[in-house]
Design a protein around this motif. Structure first.
Motif, short mmCIF file in Angstrom:
data_model
loop_
_atom_site.label_atom_id
_atom_site.label_comp_id
_atom_site.label_asym_id
_atom_site.label_seq_id
_atom_site.Cartn_x
_atom_site.Cartn_y
_atom_site.Cartn_z
N PHE A 1 0.82 -1.21 0.00
CA PHE A 1 0.00 0.00 0.00
C PHE A 1 0.86 1.26 0.00
O PHE A 1 0.38 2.33 0.37
CB PHE A 1 -0.93 0.00 1.22
CG PHE A 1 -1.95 -1.11 1.19
CD1 PHE A 1 -3.10 -1.01 0.44
CD2 PHE A 1 -1.74 -2.28 1.93
CE1 PHE A 1 -4.04 -2.03 0.41
CE2 PHE A 1 -2.67 -3.31 1.90
CZ PHE A 1 -3.83 -3.19 1.15
N GLY A 2 2.09 1.13 -0.44
CA GLY A 2 3.01 2.27 -0.44
C GLY A 2 3.22 2.90 -1.80
O GLY A 2 4.11 3.73 -1.96
N GLY A 3 2.43 2.50 -2.79
CA GLY A 3 2.63 3.05 -4.14
C GLY A 3 3.98 2.62 -4.69
O GLY A 3 4.41 1.48 -4.55
N GLU B 1 0.50 10.32 -8.04
CA GLU B 1 1.10 9.10 -8.58
C GLU B 1 0.03 8.13 -9.08
O GLU B 1 -1.00 7.93 -8.44
CB GLU B 1 1.93 8.43 -7.48
CG GLU B 1 2.57 7.11 -7.90
CD GLU B 1 3.31 6.45 -6.75
OE1 GLU B 1 3.12 5.25 -6.53
OE2 GLU B 1 4.06 7.17 -6.05
N ALA B 2 0.27 7.56 -10.24
CA ALA B 2 -0.66 6.59 -10.79
C ALA B 2 -0.60 5.29 -9.99
O ALA B 2 0.39 5.00 -9.32
CB ALA B 2 -0.32 6.32 -12.25
N ARG B 3 -1.65 4.53 -10.09
CA ARG B 3 -1.69 3.23 -9.41
C ARG B 3 -0.64 2.30 -9.99
O ARG B 3 -0.28 2.38 -11.17
CB ARG B 3 -3.07 2.58 -9.59
CG ARG B 3 -4.21 3.35 -9.04
CD ARG B 3 -5.53 2.68 -9.35
NE ARG B 3 -5.67 1.40 -8.66
CZ ARG B 3 -6.73 0.62 -8.75
NH1 ARG B 3 -7.75 0.97 -9.53
NH2 ARG B 3 -6.79 -0.52 -8.08
N TYR C 1 -3.81 -1.94 -10.48
CA TYR C 1 -4.32 -2.72 -9.35
C TYR C 1 -3.84 -2.17 -7.99
O TYR C 1 -4.32 -2.60 -6.95
CB TYR C 1 -3.88 -4.18 -9.47
CG TYR C 1 -2.39 -4.40 -9.34
CD1 TYR C 1 -1.80 -4.62 -8.09
CD2 TYR C 1 -1.56 -4.38 -10.45
CE1 TYR C 1 -0.44 -4.81 -7.96
CE2 TYR C 1 -0.19 -4.57 -10.34
CZ TYR C 1 0.36 -4.79 -9.10
OH TYR C 1 1.72 -4.98 -8.98
N GLY C 2 -2.91 -1.25 -7.99
CA GLY C 2 -2.35 -0.75 -6.74
C GLY C 2 -3.34 0.08 -5.94
O GLY C 2 -4.23 0.72 -6.50
N ILE C 3 -3.21 0.04 -4.63
CA ILE C 3 -3.98 0.88 -3.72
C ILE C 3 -2.99 1.58 -2.80
O ILE C 3 -2.17 0.92 -2.15
CB ILE C 3 -4.97 0.05 -2.88
CG1 ILE C 3 -5.97 -0.67 -3.80
CG2 ILE C 3 -5.71 0.95 -1.89
CD1 ILE C 3 -6.92 -1.60 -3.06
N ILE C 4 -3.04 2.89 -2.79
CA ILE C 4 -2.09 3.68 -2.00
C ILE C 4 -2.75 4.10 -0.70
O ILE C 4 -3.85 4.66 -0.70
CB ILE C 4 -1.63 4.91 -2.81
CG1 ILE C 4 -0.92 4.46 -4.09
CG2 ILE C 4 -0.70 5.78 -1.97
CD1 ILE C 4 -0.54 5.59 -5.02
N ALA C 5 -2.11 3.81 0.40
CA ALA C 5 -2.65 4.13 1.72
C ALA C 5 -2.93 5.62 1.82
O ALA C 5 -2.12 6.46 1.41
CB ALA C 5 -1.67 3.71 2.81
#
Length: 358
Positions: free
Chosen positions: A132-134, A206-208, A221-225
């Protein structure tokens, strides 16, 4: 044709048969038509092209497999975060009563423990990477997870909750929302990298994290906290399910039994906490569902890569590989022909010697 000419011709045929046997023997061992790519003749360019495409498909398939491994772990974290939001929404609705200070103290302790768990869930790692840190894969999104219940954000929210009787419900709710939304150092619990990114306008953030699906196509698919990916938070919210969850758990932990004496204000504040936890719960469910849709797309893409890789491998095999069973049949036939050639040479030698002695 003289005996010598016939003898030389048989010797030439024998040499060819021996060369053929050597080649067939090598093919039966390696399964390949040629030892070197350049010996494939007209098939060289097609072989090179197929190898390049096959390599690209295999790399894409491996990248998809790794991404699916990450999303599976992320889903586990989202599920647990959803359970925490649901659990404390229920506790805020049923466990805390204005006439029982002990019920509040129990929930306060649980809320502090849940804050630490939330921080560790947002710091989930897989394969040595923070999920979850990008793009900041090596540093935790929340640098001090154990200190979250007593950190700057919690302290400032506690100060606002303590002022609830004097400043009123609306001001307290607005103040705690603003604190949870803050990206300032000394307030936010998130890393400086995530805080700086969250402070940017949405189009500049920042993009996922994404995985290539095909040429020029990416599956995010990423999720950034600290900020939602696909979910849209509704109701009493900061706009982020992670911030909503932390804000309301911190608010629960900051309430005091003395505040229970003003039943109307206390109940109204508890209502906003329930609404905030409900918003986090619903957004987390939406986030998990959206990630599931992404996973289904990645799995379908992976199957296409696998199917294409299988087809490409078959085409490559038709160019580079031999039918070993057929090779063994031809090898035996060639050996029989060589033995017949040896016998013919032997017979010719005897005949030539007899003519010489006659």
């Amino acid at each position: 044709m003289s005996s010598m000419e016939l003898f030389n011709r048989l010797m030439g045929d024998t040499m060819q048969l021996r060369g053929r046997i050597e080649n067939l023997t090598r093919q039966s061992i390696t399964g390949l038509k040629a030892e070197r790519l350049g010996d494939l003749g007209a098939g060289v360019s097609r072989s090179v092209s197929l190898r390049a495409e096959l390599g690209r498909r295999e790399l894409s398939g491996q990248a998809m497999e790794q991404a699916l491994g990450r999303t599976a772990v992320m889903q586990g974290s989202l599920d647990r975060l959803t359970e925490i939001a649901r659990e404390f929404r229920t506790k805020a609705a049923t466990r805390i009563t204005a006439g029982d200070p002990g019920s509040l103290m129990t929930v306060q302790g649980d809320a502090r423990a849940a804050l630490v768990e939330v921080a560790h869930l947002l710091n989930t790692r897989h394969g040595g990477e923070y999920l979850f840190g990008g793009s900041d894969l090596t540093r935790p999104p929340i640098p001090d997870p154990e200190g979250l219940p007593t950190g700057p954000m919690a302290q400032q929210i506690a100060a606002e909750v303590a002022a609830l009787p004097s400043q009123g419900l609306a001001a307290t709710v607005a103040a705690t929302r603003g604190i949870a939304q803050s990206n300032l150092a000394g307030v936010t619990p998130f890393s400086d990298r995530l805080a700086a990114d969250a402070a940017l306008p949405p189009g500049e953030q920042e993009a996922r994290r994404a995985v290539p699906a095909a040429d020029g196509q990416l599956i995010g698919y990423g999720i950034i906290a600290g900020r939602n990916a696909d979910a849209v938070s509704q109701g009493e919210t900061t706009g982020s399910w992670a911030r909503d969850l932390m804000r309301n758990l911190m608010s629960l932990a900051a309430l005091t039994p003395e505040q229970m004496s003003d039943r109307q204000t206390f109940d109204a504040f508890m209502g906003t906490l329930r609404d905030g936890l409900s918003s986090a719960e619903l957004a987390l469910g939406e986030e998990a569902g959206a990630l599931g849709t992404v996973e289904a797309r990645m799995e379908a893409t992976q199957r296409r890569h696998d199917d294409l890789s299988t087809a490409l491998s078959k085409q490559l095999a038709d160019i580079e590989e031999v039918d070993v069973a057929d090779v063994l049949v031809r090898l035996q036939a060639t050996r029989n022909a060589l033995e017949a050639s040896y016998r013919a040479i032997g017979s010719l030698r005897e005949l030539t010697l007899a003519n010489f002695l006659r």
